[in-house]
Scaffold this motif. Structure first.
Motif, PDB file in Angstrom:
ATOM      1  N   GLN A 128       0.641  -0.927  -0.019  1.00 25.53           N
ATOM      2  CA  GLN A 128       0.123  -0.129   0.236  1.00 25.53           C
ATOM      3  C   GLN A 128       1.050   1.536  -0.136  1.00 25.53           C
ATOM      4  N   GLY A 129       2.582   0.724  -0.343  1.00 26.97           N
ATOM      5  CA  GLY A 129       2.998   2.160  -0.104  1.00 26.97           C
ATOM      6  C   GLY A 129       3.137   2.917   1.414  1.00 26.97           C
ATOM      7  N   GLN A 130       2.634   1.699   2.513  1.00 24.57           N
ATOM      8  CA  GLN A 130       3.321   2.617   3.850  1.00 24.57           C
ATOM      9  C   GLN A 130       4.816   1.890   3.645  1.00 24.57           C
ATOM     10  N   ARG A 131       5.755   2.628   5.098  1.00 24.22           N
ATOM     11  CA  ARG A 131       6.666   3.227   5.532  1.00 24.22           C
ATOM     12  C   ARG A 131       6.816   1.770   6.214  1.00 24.22           C
ATOM     13  N   ILE A 132       7.396   0.746   6.516  1.00 27.63           N
ATOM     14  CA  ILE A 132       7.384  -0.259   7.457  1.00 27.63           C
ATOM     15  C   ILE A 132       8.870   0.699   8.489  1.00 27.63           C
ATOM     16  N   VAL A 133       8.067   0.379   9.878  1.00 26.36           N
ATOM     17  CA  VAL A 133       9.046   1.465  10.504  1.00 26.36           C
ATOM     18  C   VAL A 133      10.204  -0.097  11.664  1.00 26.36           C
ATOM     19  N   SER A 134      10.856   0.700  11.833  1.00 28.74           N
ATOM     20  CA  SER A 134      12.249  -0.176  11.982  1.00 28.74           C
ATOM     21  C   SER A 134      11.659  -0.830  13.839  1.00 28.74           C
ATOM     22  N   PRO A 135      12.863  -1.811  13.933  1.00 31.67           N
ATOM     23  CA  PRO A 135      13.037  -2.185  15.735  1.00 31.67           C
ATOM     24  C   PRO A 135      13.443  -0.411  16.370  1.00 31.67           C
ATOM     25  N   GLU A 136      14.216   0.109  16.176  1.00 31.59           N
ATOM     26  CA  GLU A 136      14.033   1.644  16.897  1.00 31.59           C
ATOM     27  C   GLU A 136      13.348   2.355  16.682  1.00 31.59           C
ATOM     28  N   GLU A 137      12.619   2.710  16.032  1.00 26.34           N
ATOM     29  CA  GLU A 137      11.214   3.283  16.114  1.00 26.34           C
ATOM     30  C   GLU A 137      10.070   2.517  17.045  1.00 26.34           C
ATOM     31  N   LEU A 193      10.502   0.719  18.727  1.00 21.90           N
ATOM     32  CA  LEU A 193      11.326   1.189  20.642  1.00 21.90           C
ATOM     33  C   LEU A 193      10.977   2.498  21.437  1.00 21.90           C
ATOM     34  N   GLN A 194      11.119   3.112  20.201  1.00 21.91           N
ATOM     35  CA  GLN A 194      11.167   4.255  20.534  1.00 21.91           C
ATOM     36  C   GLN A 194       9.377   4.523  21.134  1.00 21.91           C
TER      37      GLN A 194
END
Length: 218
Positions: free
Chosen positions: A196-205, A207-208
């Motif tokens: 769908q064009g949505q960015r996959i967040v990182s594990p670091e994000e 956690l934040q």
């Protein structure tokens, strides 16, 4: 396809170097692949059929010399063992991986030009890498190219796509640029995207976000 009689004469992986021995000249060459790898390691944690190599030599029999590797900043293979023979790979030897070539290779352009748009492109076509991604945030004007370019192999030649993020159905992910924070650095990075064009967040994000939520509840 490698012919059986040819494969008998190919060297074994343990007799080959792990890389070309050349240092990177930009921190992005390390950070960008590691960010992509950390996201894959999170979303594909239960999968054992993929491998992402970073600054690792790829040895292939379709080039000029099977003993001379090509070393992208990162490459992704599907349909291979995540950990082979209970060992971590020192290099990626295509003829020892059921002749499975990387589906995706990534180059981050250096201050010193590395032939990403010509010689390396030809070598990746020989390798049979389906997708070739070139990220050039700093030197694109010098090179007369765009900061982010994705090519797909079609009949032995790379054809550029103009969409971003670029969806890759064979991988089940898209790739593109996005603003984010990684290791305390706020800037543009490369990220994986869903269909769908949505960015996959990182594990670091993630956690934040949990830390911020926990702080609100306390």
């Amino acid at each position: 396809m490698i012919q059986p009689h040819t494969q008998l004469n190919l060297p074994k992986g343990e007799d080959l170097p792990s890389s070309d021995g050349l240092p990177v000249d930009n921190e992005l060459h390390i950070l960008i692949p590691n960010l992509l790898a950390s996201i894959l390691g999170f979303i594909w944690a239960e999968r054992l059929d993929w491998f992402l190599g970073i600054n690792m030599g790829i040895f292939y029999a379709t080039g000029v010399n099977p003993r001379v590797p090509i070393v992208p900043d990162a490459f992704l293979c599907l349909g291979v063992e995540r950990v082979k023979d209970n060992k971590l790979r020192e290099s990626y030897v295509v003829w020892e991986e059921n002749n499975i070539a990387p589906l995706l290779v990534l180059e981050v352009v250096s201050k010193t030009s590395g032939d990403e748009y010509d010689k390396k492109m030809a070598k990746y076509a020989q390798l049979g890498a389906l997708y070739y991604v070139i990220y050039n945030p700093d030197f694109w004007q010098r090179d007369k190219h765009e900061p982010f370019e994705v090519y797909r192999l079609d009949n032995g030649q790379y054809q550029r796509s103009l969409s971003e993020p670029f969806w890759m159905p064979e991988i089940g992910l898209g790739i593109g640029r996005g603003l984010g924070n990684y290791r305390g650095i706020q800037r543009e990075w490369l990220y994986w995207y869903n269909q769908q064009g949505q960015r996959i967040v990182s594990p670091e994000e993630l956690l934040q976000r949990y830390q911020e939520r926990f702080g609100e509840l306390s």
